[in-house]
Scaffold this motif. Sequence first.
Motif, PDB file in Angstrom:
ATOM      1  N   ARG A   1      -6.135   9.032  31.446  1.00 19.98           N
ATOM      2  CA  ARG A   1      -6.228  10.721  31.031  1.00 19.98           C
ATOM      3  C   ARG A   1      -7.304  11.472  32.776  1.00 19.98           C
ATOM      4  NH1 ARG A   1      -8.490  10.344  25.767  1.00 19.98           N
ATOM      5  NH2 ARG A   1      -8.052  12.148  25.736  1.00 19.98           N
TER       6      ARG A   1
ATOM      7  N   ALA B   1      -2.794  14.814  30.335  1.00 20.63           N
ATOM      8  CA  ALA B   1      -3.714  14.607  29.256  1.00 20.63           C
ATOM      9  C   ALA B   1      -2.648  13.053  28.446  1.00 20.63           C
ATOM     10  CB  ALA B   1      -2.955  15.911  28.674  1.00 20.63           C
ATOM     11  N   THR B   2      -3.199  12.826  28.015  1.00 21.19           N
ATOM     12  CA  THR B   2      -2.419  11.714  26.988  1.00 21.19           C
ATOM     13  C   THR B   2      -1.207  11.855  26.210  1.00 21.19           C
ATOM     14  OG1 THR B   2      -4.634  10.948  25.094  1.00 21.19           O
ATOM     15  CG2 THR B   2      -4.596  10.324  27.526  1.00 21.19           C
TER      16      THR B   2
ATOM     17  N   ASP C   1      -3.913  12.761  22.737  1.00 17.24           N
ATOM     18  CA  ASP C   1      -3.719  14.256  23.396  1.00 17.24           C
ATOM     19  C   ASP C   1      -2.792  15.196  22.345  1.00 17.24           C
ATOM     20  OD1 ASP C   1      -6.379  13.967  24.225  1.00 17.24           O
ATOM     21  OD2 ASP C   1      -5.262  13.524  26.628  1.00 17.24           O
TER      22      ASP C   1
END
Length: 161
Positions: free
Chosen positions: A18, A22-23, A26
């Motif tokens: 991250r 954004a992951t 997320d």
Amino acid sequence: MTRNAALRRHLADALAWRSAHATFDDAVDGLPAALRGQRPDGLPHSPWELVEHLRRAQRDILDFCLDPDYETPEWPAAYWPPAPAPPDAAAWDAALGAFRDDLAAMQRLVLDPATDLFAPIPHGDGQTILREALLLADHNAYHVGQLVAVRQALGCWKGVL
């Protein structure tokens, strides 16, 4: 830590970090079920289409790395879902779980000292596990970014980039 171990750790981290992105988690966290099949005006994909594409493409890359009998799936049908909405909540949950499982499998592959990151994959045409891990990290980051943009356009993004 040796350079080899450091490279493996960086690759595993790059698949899900991250630091600059954004992951996946997320991007999918808290997405209302009613919006999973919605294509925002001006954007070509719904959240479901992006999640399922991420899952299918990642699985394909993992299969290519591991399966000596690998055959390339048909493009684009095998890489994108047939409809913008998931058939049901169970399909959404299954896609999320499968994505996470396959991501963890790819991380294990690059972390395994027995994996030669630089050797050509025998059934490929010069690709290596290193190249496939980098491809996967890049592909996932690109489409997770699209998923964030779709959520922003749908008015349901509360994350911080």
